[in-house]
Write a protein that holds these residues in place. Structure first.
Motif, PDB file in Angstrom:
ATOM      1  N   LYS A  85      -0.984   7.733  -9.029  1.00  0.00           N
ATOM      2  CA  LYS A  85      -1.138   8.382  -7.714  1.00  0.00           C
ATOM      3  C   LYS A  85      -0.760   9.858  -7.821  1.00  0.00           C
ATOM      4  CE  LYS A  85      -0.526   4.262  -4.848  1.00  0.00           C
ATOM      5  NZ  LYS A  85      -0.523   3.223  -5.898  1.00  0.00           N
ATOM      6  N   SER A  86      -1.507  10.688  -7.125  1.00  0.00           N
ATOM      7  CA  SER A  86      -1.253  12.133  -7.206  1.00  0.00           C
ATOM      8  C   SER A  86       0.028  12.479  -6.442  1.00  0.00           C
ATOM      9  CB  SER A  86      -2.424  12.894  -6.600  1.00  0.00           C
ATOM     10  OG  SER A  86      -2.463  12.640  -5.201  1.00  0.00           O
ATOM     11  N   SER A 133       0.807  -1.227   0.000  1.00  0.00           N
ATOM     12  CA  SER A 133       0.000   0.000   0.000  1.00  0.00           C
ATOM     13  C   SER A 133       0.838   1.274   0.000  1.00  0.00           C
ATOM     14  CB  SER A 133      -0.882   0.021   1.257  1.00  0.00           C
ATOM     15  OG  SER A 133      -0.043   0.156   2.402  1.00  0.00           O
ATOM     16  N   GLU A 172      -4.742   2.416 -16.989  1.00  0.00           N
ATOM     17  CA  GLU A 172      -4.416   3.012 -15.676  1.00  0.00           C
ATOM     18  C   GLU A 172      -3.752   4.384 -15.802  1.00  0.00           C
ATOM     19  OE1 GLU A 172      -2.192   0.000 -13.534  1.00  0.00           O
ATOM     20  OE2 GLU A 172      -3.984  -1.257 -13.280  1.00  0.00           O
ATOM     21  N   ILE A 184       2.668   9.082   1.110  1.00  0.00           N
ATOM     22  CA  ILE A 184       3.373   7.795   1.171  1.00  0.00           C
ATOM     23  C   ILE A 184       4.806   7.995   1.689  1.00  0.00           C
ATOM     24  CG2 ILE A 184       4.420   6.059  -0.385  1.00  0.00           C
ATOM     25  CD1 ILE A 184       1.719   5.929  -1.838  1.00  0.00           C
ATOM     26  N   ASP A 216       3.011   9.898 -14.974  1.00  0.00           N
ATOM     27  CA  ASP A 216       3.802   9.387 -13.841  1.00  0.00           C
ATOM     28  C   ASP A 216       4.936  10.369 -13.520  1.00  0.00           C
ATOM     29  OD1 ASP A 216       2.555   7.379 -15.536  1.00  0.00           O
ATOM     30  OD2 ASP A 216       3.367   5.870 -14.165  1.00  0.00           O
ATOM     31  N   THR A 272      -0.651  12.267  -2.791  1.00  0.00           N
ATOM     32  CA  THR A 272      -0.646  10.889  -2.271  1.00  0.00           C
ATOM     33  C   THR A 272       0.786  10.372  -2.160  1.00  0.00           C
ATOM     34  OG1 THR A 272      -2.793  10.486  -3.241  1.00  0.00           O
ATOM     35  CG2 THR A 272      -1.507   8.540  -2.684  1.00  0.00           C
ATOM     36  N   LEU A 273       1.598  10.676  -3.151  1.00  0.00           N
ATOM     37  CA  LEU A 273       2.992  10.203  -3.103  1.00  0.00           C
ATOM     38  C   LEU A 273       3.733  10.834  -1.924  1.00  0.00           C
ATOM     39  CD1 LEU A 273       3.872  10.225  -6.919  1.00  0.00           C
ATOM     40  CD2 LEU A 273       3.457   8.226  -5.481  1.00  0.00           C
ATOM     41  N   ALA A 327       3.532  13.447 -11.723  1.00  0.00           N
ATOM     42  CA  ALA A 327       3.151  13.175 -10.329  1.00  0.00           C
ATOM     43  C   ALA A 327       4.389  13.108  -9.435  1.00  0.00           C
ATOM     44  CB  ALA A 327       2.371  11.871 -10.246  1.00  0.00           C
ATOM     45  N   ILE A 368       3.351   3.286  -8.430  1.00  0.00           N
ATOM     46  CA  ILE A 368       2.755   4.600  -8.666  1.00  0.00           C
ATOM     47  C   ILE A 368       1.363   4.464  -9.306  1.00  0.00           C
ATOM     48  CG2 ILE A 368       3.757   4.963 -10.975  1.00  0.00           C
ATOM     49  CD1 ILE A 368       4.373   7.891  -9.998  1.00  0.00           C
ATOM     50  N   ARG A 369       1.114   3.277  -9.868  1.00  0.00           N
ATOM     51  CA  ARG A 369      -0.188   2.957 -10.463  1.00  0.00           C
ATOM     52  C   ARG A 369      -0.768   1.749  -9.725  1.00  0.00           C
ATOM     53  NH1 ARG A 369      -0.469   3.765 -16.455  1.00  0.00           N
ATOM     54  NH2 ARG A 369       0.685   5.691 -16.786  1.00  0.00           N
ATOM     55  N   PRO A 370      -2.021   1.388 -10.016  1.00  0.00           N
ATOM     56  CA  PRO A 370      -2.563   0.196  -9.348  1.00  0.00           C
ATOM     57  C   PRO A 370      -1.717  -1.055  -9.622  1.00  0.00           C
ATOM     58  CG  PRO A 370      -4.335   1.467 -10.335  1.00  0.00           C
ATOM     59  CD  PRO A 370      -3.047   2.110 -10.788  1.00  0.00           C
TER      60      PRO A 370
END
Ligand code: FUL
Length: 470
Positions: free
Chosen positions: A318-319, A252, A313, A326, A353, A322-323, A356, A303-305
């Motif tokens: 991920k924005s 996650s 995708e 993380i 990518d 969000t990064l 982001a 960085i992606r699902p």
């Protein structure tokens, strides 16, 4: 007694303290593990745990903080995550593969090491291995004369990034899989990767293990794999299904609030039990252990699902926020962040990518560029470090580090700010370890203190910084 210490001496102070202590305990922590004789009192166990230290390769790895993962291969072209047996090698056909772009993107984002997936579970090799035909050599890319691992290694060298390799133990394509001969085949492939591409600093073994053609699962010869790595690339850490670096337990991107680098060990890969437990190393976990080992956590996330690129995708990257979240929840929680960037079919990391990632870097740079505690007068009294700032500042982030090379010790702490009348709690926490990043509501103050509430031995704090997010 209150003693005033200027900032630049803080490190020295704690080191000297540590050194005095170290002399008394040298016997018990010669390595990165400790074994207990039966009947040893609990307080001794706790103290010995405080002196388990990382090996040199583990501390060098920990200080990297941020690693980029590259998943690229047959799955990129078949739109899968786990391939299937029998996809023909010519399906692999990048049109604009640019390893330099991967490495430069990683570098711009602040990564210090890049782990290339050289072979995923489908068995397709991104280097021309001489032990199988199922490689780039049988693909149309560069008319079969290409070598992705070599291009990545050269770009890493050029850009001052360390190189790591992922070699999937599970191999759907090998007819040898499920037999003893497979172990020899695997060691041969490992040897190619560790002898043909210069220095390798991390070898990543995944845990997935499928059935071979004979219906048997492979019994992996881990000791042989490890001794091969140790003899060919002694500085490389062996991660996940290996003794040096522990999988955090999820994909996650979010590590534990309480993250101990010292955990019980009972097999080749420690710790025993559920790797997903909220707590692996606190007192209740270590008091019954026979052996404790330094086994730090790595947070792997894509960085992606998916781990591989899928055009569907493109809108699910991920924005930047969000990064950054993380980052706080991995690097900021005593772990190393391993972030996957999957190149697309062309062989390029997609613009979404890259954008982001650059956004994440900007957020972090803007936050951590000025340590607002830099001009503070520092006073240390037992387990309190007090920062007196020349002027009031508004802060909402803190960075704390322990002298982790000497062990991990802090079990509980609290951060407090003086509001003119009294000390107010900003935030509390448990472990610190290599690095702890704290986020809290903005506070205006000129006095901040860190109180260590519980520690396994003398706490050695090397960094205590205050910051304001943009
Ligand atoms: C997993 C693998 O099965 C995924 O495909 C990916 O490589 C990830 C990093 O490890 O266990």
């Amino acid at each position: 007694m209150n003693d005033f210490i200027p900032m630049k001496h803080l490190l020295l102070f704690v080191l000297v303290l540590g050194l005095q202590h170290f002399t008394a305990c040298r016997e018990v922590h010669a390595q990165n593990s400790v074994q207990f004789k039966p009947g040893i009192p609990s307080r001794e166990i706790i103290k010995m745990a405080a002196h388990v230290r990382p090996s040199d390769r583990q501390s060098a790895w920990q200080e990297l903080e941020f690693i980029v993962f590259i998943h690229y291969g047959m799955n990129t072209f078949t739109d899968r995550e786990w391939g299937v047996k029998g996809t023909p090698a010519p399906v692999f056909n990048p049109t604009a593969l640019d390893a330099e772009q991967w490495v430069k993107t990683a570098k711009m984002a602040g990564a210090k090491l890049l782990i290339m997936v050289a072979k995923h579970h489908d068995g397709f090799c991104l280097w021309p291995s001489k032990y199988t035909d199922y490689t780039v050599q049988s693909s149309p890319w560069k008319e079969g004369k290409g070598d992705v691992v070599s291009e990545v290694a050269a770009a890493c060298k050029q850009n001052g990034i360390k190189l790591g390799v992922y070699l999937s133990p599970w191999d759907m394509a090998s007819p040898l899989y499920g037999s003893d001969a497979y172990n020899t085949f695997f060691v041969n492939q490992l040897t190619e990767l560790l002898t043909q591409y210069g220095q390798v600093d991390e070898v990543w073994f995944d845990g997935a293990c499928g059935e071979g053609p004979n219906g048997h699962r492979q019994v992996y010869d881990w000791p042989k794999y490890y001794s091969t790595i140790r003899s060919l690339q002694p500085q490389a850490v062996i991660a996940v299904m290996g003794p040096d670096v522990r999988w955090v337990g999820t994909e996650s991107g979010y590590g534990r609030e309480t993250e101990w680098s010292v955990v019980p060990k009972d097999s080749l890969f420690s710790p025993p039990g559920n790797m997903m437990d909220e707590d692996l190393g606190s007192r209740v976990k270590i008091l019954d252990a026979k052996t404790l080992v330094w086994y730090p956590s790595e947070v792997d996330v894509s960085i992606r699902p998916g781990w591989f690129y899928h055009s569907r995708e493109d809108s699910m990257v991920k924005s930047s926020e969000t990064l950054a979240d993380i980052w706080y929840s991995s690097v900021g929680r005593n772990s190393v962040l391993l972030l996957n960037l999957p190149p697309d079919r062309r062989g390029l990391i997609h613009g979404n990518d890259v954008a982001a990632l650059m956004g994440m870097k900007q957020i972090l740079d803007a936050t951590f560029k000025d340590n607002l505690a830099e001009k503070a007068k520092i006073t240390r009294n037992d387990s309190v470090i007090l920062l007196d700032l020349p002027l009031p500042v508004i802060v909402d982030r803190a960075m704390i580090q322990e002298n982790f090379r000497n062990g991990q010790r802090v079990e509980a702490f609290v951060l407090q700010a003086w509001d003119g009348l009294a000390w107010r709690e900003i935030m509390g926490g448990t472990t610190i370890g290599y690095k702890r990043l704290l986020r809290f509501e903005p506070v205006k103050t000129s006095r901040v203190r860190l109180k260590i509430l519980s520690s396994r031995d003398v706490p050695e704090i090397t960094t205590f910084g205050l910051y304001k997010s943009p």
